[in-house]
Design an enzyme around this catalytic site. Sequence first.
Site, PDB file in Angstrom:
ATOM      1  N   LYS A  41       0.644  -1.334  -0.317  1.00  0.00           N
ATOM      2  CA  LYS A  41       0.332  -0.399  -0.293  1.00  0.00           C
ATOM      3  C   LYS A  41       1.158   1.296   0.229  1.00  0.00           C
ATOM      4  CE  LYS A  41      -3.636   1.611   3.077  1.00  0.00           C
ATOM      5  NZ  LYS A  41      -4.690   1.154   4.112  1.00  0.00           N
ATOM      6  N   ARG A  90     -15.558   4.799  13.497  1.00  0.00           N
ATOM      7  CA  ARG A  90     -16.971   5.521  13.225  1.00  0.00           C
ATOM      8  C   ARG A  90     -18.829   5.673  12.542  1.00  0.00           C
ATOM      9  NH1 ARG A  90     -12.276   7.453   8.924  1.00  0.00           N
ATOM     10  NH2 ARG A  90     -13.536   5.453   8.526  1.00  0.00           N
ATOM     11  N   SER A 129      -7.849  10.122   7.946  1.00  0.00           N
ATOM     12  CA  SER A 129      -6.185   9.970   7.270  1.00  0.00           C
ATOM     13  C   SER A 129      -6.872  10.096   5.462  1.00  0.00           C
ATOM     14  CB  SER A 129      -5.497   8.782   7.752  1.00  0.00           C
ATOM     15  OG  SER A 129      -5.401   8.393   8.625  1.00  0.00           O
TER      16      SER A 129
HETATM   17  O1  PNS Z   1      -6.327   1.624   9.249  1.00  0.00           O
HETATM   18  P1  PNS Z   1      -6.581   0.537   9.265  1.00  0.00           P
HETATM   19  O2  PNS Z   1      -5.519   0.842   7.018  1.00  0.00           O
HETATM   20  O3  PNS Z   1      -7.727   0.416   8.539  1.00  0.00           O
HETATM   21  O4  PNS Z   1      -5.573  -0.205   9.944  1.00  0.00           O
HETATM   22  C1  PNS Z   1      -6.151  -1.920   8.889  1.00  0.00           C
HETATM   23  C2  PNS Z   1      -5.417  -2.935  10.159  1.00  0.00           C
HETATM   24  C3  PNS Z   1      -4.089  -2.364   9.866  1.00  0.00           C
HETATM   25  C4  PNS Z   1      -6.004  -3.065  11.041  1.00  0.00           C
HETATM   26  C5  PNS Z   1      -5.780  -4.649   9.587  1.00  0.00           C
HETATM   27  O5  PNS Z   1      -5.352  -4.266   7.941  1.00  0.00           O
HETATM   28  C6  PNS Z   1      -4.237  -5.849   9.532  1.00  0.00           C
HETATM   29  O6  PNS Z   1      -4.635  -5.720  11.093  1.00  0.00           O
HETATM   30  N1  PNS Z   1      -3.828  -6.075   8.566  1.00  0.00           N
HETATM   31  C7  PNS Z   1      -2.770  -6.971   8.721  1.00  0.00           C
HETATM   32  C8  PNS Z   1      -2.847  -7.930   7.975  1.00  0.00           C
HETATM   33  C9  PNS Z   1      -3.800  -9.200   8.687  1.00  0.00           C
HETATM   34  O7  PNS Z   1      -3.401  -9.196   9.773  1.00  0.00           O
HETATM   35  N2  PNS Z   1      -4.952  -9.702   8.055  1.00  0.00           N
HETATM   36  C10 PNS Z   1      -5.616 -10.135   8.290  1.00  0.00           C
HETATM   37  C11 PNS Z   1      -7.168  -9.253   8.903  1.00  0.00           C
HETATM   38  S1  PNS Z   1      -7.608  -9.480   6.762  1.00  0.00           S
END
Ligand code: PNS
Length: 163
Positions: A41, A90, A129
């Site tokens: 990303k 939210r 963000s």
């Molecule tokens: O701030 P965000 O982008 O909404 O956070 C998303 C986040 C980081 C919490 C989520 O993408 C995450 O935990 N990613 C790590 C990979 C993971 O564990 N994925 C499994 C669930 S699909």
Amino acid sequence: MIRAVYPGSFDPMTYGHLDVIKRASSMFDELIVAVLNNKEKSALFSVEERVNILKEATKDLVNVKIDSFSGLLINYAASNDIHVAVRGLRAVTDFEYELQLAQTNRQLSHEKLDTVFLTTSLEYAYLSSSGVKEIAYFGGDVSPCVPDFVAKMIQDKYKGKGE
Ligand code: PNS
């Protein structure tokens, strides 16, 4: 002792995130705010910058630690002896994604990682963000959304663009 993790992209941290951090830090013995290092990303701020922003903004919260992680959240949680993840909600539009994330993590971790949701304070419910970045890109005022030092950092990134 209950240690919780608040995971996210935090690109960048907003007052909405800070609100969740403050409230969660008063509920748990230790709160680790964990910035996802996602190379897939593209982000405005590097992981190091995002970690430093969070460190500065939470420097007065003694039980809050800032870290970063790569890969699955369940693995990060297991290696840090964490069984609770915190996420902010939210609006109802967040719910579907958050429900899926929470259920996936619970299932994948064999019920070792549960998620606790905090509903965002109303004054921050509109903040995201990506919204903050778009406002800054077009030269708008982001001071109601992020601390001043973060507003300055975003403006520096977008200097000369978007106008
Ligand atoms: O701030 P965000 O982008 O909404 O956070 C998303 C986040 C980081 C919490 C989520 O993408 C995450 O935990 N990613 C790590 C990979 C993971 O564990 N994925 C499994 C669930 S699909």
